[in-house]
Design a protein around this motif. Sequence first.
Motif, PDB file in Angstrom:
ATOM      1  N   HIS A 131      31.169  18.335   7.221  1.00  0.00           N
ATOM      2  CA  HIS A 131      31.899  17.798   6.070  1.00  0.00           C
ATOM      3  C   HIS A 131      31.412  18.456   4.782  1.00  0.00           C
ATOM      4  O   HIS A 131      32.216  18.869   3.937  1.00  0.00           O
ATOM      5  N   PHE A 132      30.098  18.605   4.631  1.00  0.00           N
ATOM      6  CA  PHE A 132      29.546  19.231   3.432  1.00  0.00           C
ATOM      7  C   PHE A 132      30.018  20.682   3.314  1.00  0.00           C
ATOM      8  O   PHE A 132      30.408  21.134   2.242  1.00  0.00           O
ATOM      9  N   ARG A 133      29.976  21.435   4.410  1.00  0.00           N
ATOM     10  CA  ARG A 133      30.418  22.835   4.380  1.00  0.00           C
ATOM     11  C   ARG A 133      31.914  22.919   4.067  1.00  0.00           C
ATOM     12  O   ARG A 133      32.364  23.829   3.368  1.00  0.00           O
ATOM     13  N   ALA A 134      32.699  21.983   4.599  1.00  0.00           N
ATOM     14  CA  ALA A 134      34.141  21.968   4.331  1.00  0.00           C
ATOM     15  C   ALA A 134      34.411  21.683   2.857  1.00  0.00           C
ATOM     16  O   ALA A 134      35.313  22.285   2.255  1.00  0.00           O
ATOM     17  N   LEU A 135      33.623  20.777   2.249  1.00  0.00           N
ATOM     18  CA  LEU A 135      33.775  20.519   0.816  1.00  0.00           C
ATOM     19  C   LEU A 135      33.388  21.749  -0.001  1.00  0.00           C
ATOM     20  O   LEU A 135      34.046  22.079  -0.993  1.00  0.00           O
ATOM     21  N   GLU A 136      32.339  22.444   0.405  1.00  0.00           N
ATOM     22  CA  GLU A 136      31.944  23.684  -0.279  1.00  0.00           C
ATOM     23  C   GLU A 136      33.062  24.718  -0.193  1.00  0.00           C
ATOM     24  O   GLU A 136      33.353  25.417  -1.172  1.00  0.00           O
ATOM     25  N   SER A 137      33.702  24.808   0.965  1.00  0.00           N
ATOM     26  CA  SER A 137      34.824  25.718   1.152  1.00  0.00           C
ATOM     27  C   SER A 137      36.008  25.321   0.265  1.00  0.00           C
ATOM     28  O   SER A 137      36.666  26.179  -0.336  1.00  0.00           O
ATOM     29  N   LEU A 138      36.270  24.021   0.170  1.00  0.00           N
ATOM     30  CA  LEU A 138      37.338  23.501  -0.686  1.00  0.00           C
ATOM     31  C   LEU A 138      37.073  23.885  -2.136  1.00  0.00           C
ATOM     32  O   LEU A 138      37.981  24.323  -2.852  1.00  0.00           O
ATOM     33  N   TYR A 139      35.830  23.730  -2.576  1.00  0.00           N
ATOM     34  CA  TYR A 139      35.452  24.095  -3.946  1.00  0.00           C
ATOM     35  C   TYR A 139      35.745  25.576  -4.200  1.00  0.00           C
ATOM     36  O   TYR A 139      36.369  25.927  -5.207  1.00  0.00           O
ATOM     37  N   GLN A 140      35.306  26.435  -3.294  1.00  0.00           N
ATOM     38  CA  GLN A 140      35.507  27.878  -3.476  1.00  0.00           C
ATOM     39  C   GLN A 140      36.991  28.242  -3.478  1.00  0.00           C
ATOM     40  O   GLN A 140      37.391  29.198  -4.143  1.00  0.00           O
ATOM     41  N   ALA A 141      37.816  27.492  -2.756  1.00  0.00           N
ATOM     42  CA  ALA A 141      39.241  27.790  -2.659  1.00  0.00           C
ATOM     43  C   ALA A 141      40.042  27.346  -3.884  1.00  0.00           C
ATOM     44  O   ALA A 141      41.177  27.791  -4.064  1.00  0.00           O
ATOM     45  N   ALA A 142      39.464  26.497  -4.721  1.00  0.00           N
ATOM     46  CA  ALA A 142      40.198  25.989  -5.885  1.00  0.00           C
ATOM     47  C   ALA A 142      40.480  27.127  -6.867  1.00  0.00           C
ATOM     48  O   ALA A 142      39.561  27.844  -7.273  1.00  0.00           O
ATOM     49  N   PRO A 143      41.739  27.313  -7.263  1.00  0.00           N
ATOM     50  CA  PRO A 143      42.083  28.410  -8.170  1.00  0.00           C
ATOM     51  C   PRO A 143      41.266  28.419  -9.474  1.00  0.00           C
ATOM     52  O   PRO A 143      40.947  29.491  -9.985  1.00  0.00           O
ATOM     53  N   ILE A 144      40.898  27.263 -10.000  1.00  0.00           N
ATOM     54  CA  ILE A 144      40.128  27.202 -11.250  1.00  0.00           C
ATOM     55  C   ILE A 144      38.805  27.940 -11.129  1.00  0.00           C
ATOM     56  O   ILE A 144      38.281  28.467 -12.114  1.00  0.00           O
ATOM     57  N   ASN A 145      38.267  28.017  -9.924  1.00  0.00           N
ATOM     58  CA  ASN A 145      36.961  28.659  -9.755  1.00  0.00           C
ATOM     59  C   ASN A 145      37.034  30.183  -9.811  1.00  0.00           C
ATOM     60  O   ASN A 145      36.005  30.846  -9.782  1.00  0.00           O
ATOM     61  N   ARG A 146      38.245  30.725  -9.937  1.00  0.00           N
ATOM     62  CA  ARG A 146      38.362  32.153 -10.235  1.00  0.00           C
ATOM     63  C   ARG A 146      38.011  32.417 -11.699  1.00  0.00           C
ATOM     64  O   ARG A 146      37.634  33.508 -12.077  1.00  0.00           O
ATOM     65  N   LEU A 147      38.165  31.382 -12.536  1.00  0.00           N
ATOM     66  CA  LEU A 147      37.831  31.487 -13.964  1.00  0.00           C
ATOM     67  C   LEU A 147      36.370  31.125 -14.233  1.00  0.00           C
ATOM     68  O   LEU A 147      35.809  31.559 -15.236  1.00  0.00           O
ATOM     69  N   PHE A 148      35.796  30.282 -13.396  1.00  0.00           N
ATOM     70  CA  PHE A 148      34.417  29.822 -13.561  1.00  0.00           C
ATOM     71  C   PHE A 148      33.639  30.200 -12.308  1.00  0.00           C
ATOM     72  O   PHE A 148      33.610  29.440 -11.336  1.00  0.00           O
ATOM     73  N   GLU A 149      33.029  31.372 -12.318  1.00  0.00           N
ATOM     74  CA  GLU A 149      32.265  31.812 -11.149  1.00  0.00           C
ATOM     75  C   GLU A 149      31.088  30.868 -10.943  1.00  0.00           C
ATOM     76  O   GLU A 149      30.282  30.674 -11.850  1.00  0.00           O
ATOM     77  N   SER A 150      31.017  30.282  -9.764  1.00  0.00           N
ATOM     78  CA  SER A 150      29.983  29.283  -9.484  1.00  0.00           C
ATOM     79  C   SER A 150      29.865  29.078  -7.984  1.00  0.00           C
ATOM     80  O   SER A 150      30.758  29.453  -7.234  1.00  0.00           O
ATOM     81  N   LYS A 151      28.775  28.455  -7.595  1.00  0.00           N
ATOM     82  CA  LYS A 151      28.529  28.189  -6.172  1.00  0.00           C
ATOM     83  C   LYS A 151      28.098  26.743  -6.008  1.00  0.00           C
ATOM     84  O   LYS A 151      27.131  26.305  -6.624  1.00  0.00           O
TER      85      LYS A 151
END
Length: 158
Positions: A16-36
């Motif tokens: 579940h945690f890894r899937a949430l991390e994947s969801l975060y990376q897939a969010a289009p907004i995170n193309r503007l805010f590089e983060s992990k």
Amino acid sequence: MPPDPGKLSAAGEAAHFRALESLYQAAPINRLFESKLEILESGFARIRFEVDSRVHHAAGAAHGTSYFKMLDDAAFYAANSLVTDRFLLTTAFNLLFTRPIVAGPVVAEGRWVSGRRRVYVADARLIDASGEEAARGTGTFMRSRIPLASLPGYQPAS
């Protein structure tokens, strides 16, 4: 002590945690805010990012949008780490700026505070490169009708 997220096994919780991390990376907004995003345990999330001149306001420090985005995300994912079936929605967020951030690595840490059914409360703080707190916030998050499994990017391991 945070509630058990759906009474998952340790392997199910990690998935579940890894899937949430994947969801975060897939969010289009995170193309503007590089983060992990890292979710290390139930009720806790950490986001690492860099501040540079691309996010500065006219006076040469990070604009408040960067503060809000990272604090909201850290608190949100701390809370959603406890919910395995639904996406949470931010219903309110209070933010306190304590010092400007000009450049360098920054860490946003979110922790679940309360809530076990429909509404969750989580705190977050930003720690700058010198180890000083630059901002903190508290968010309220509500269970939505959106199944996590329906979202692009949420990929739990089988």
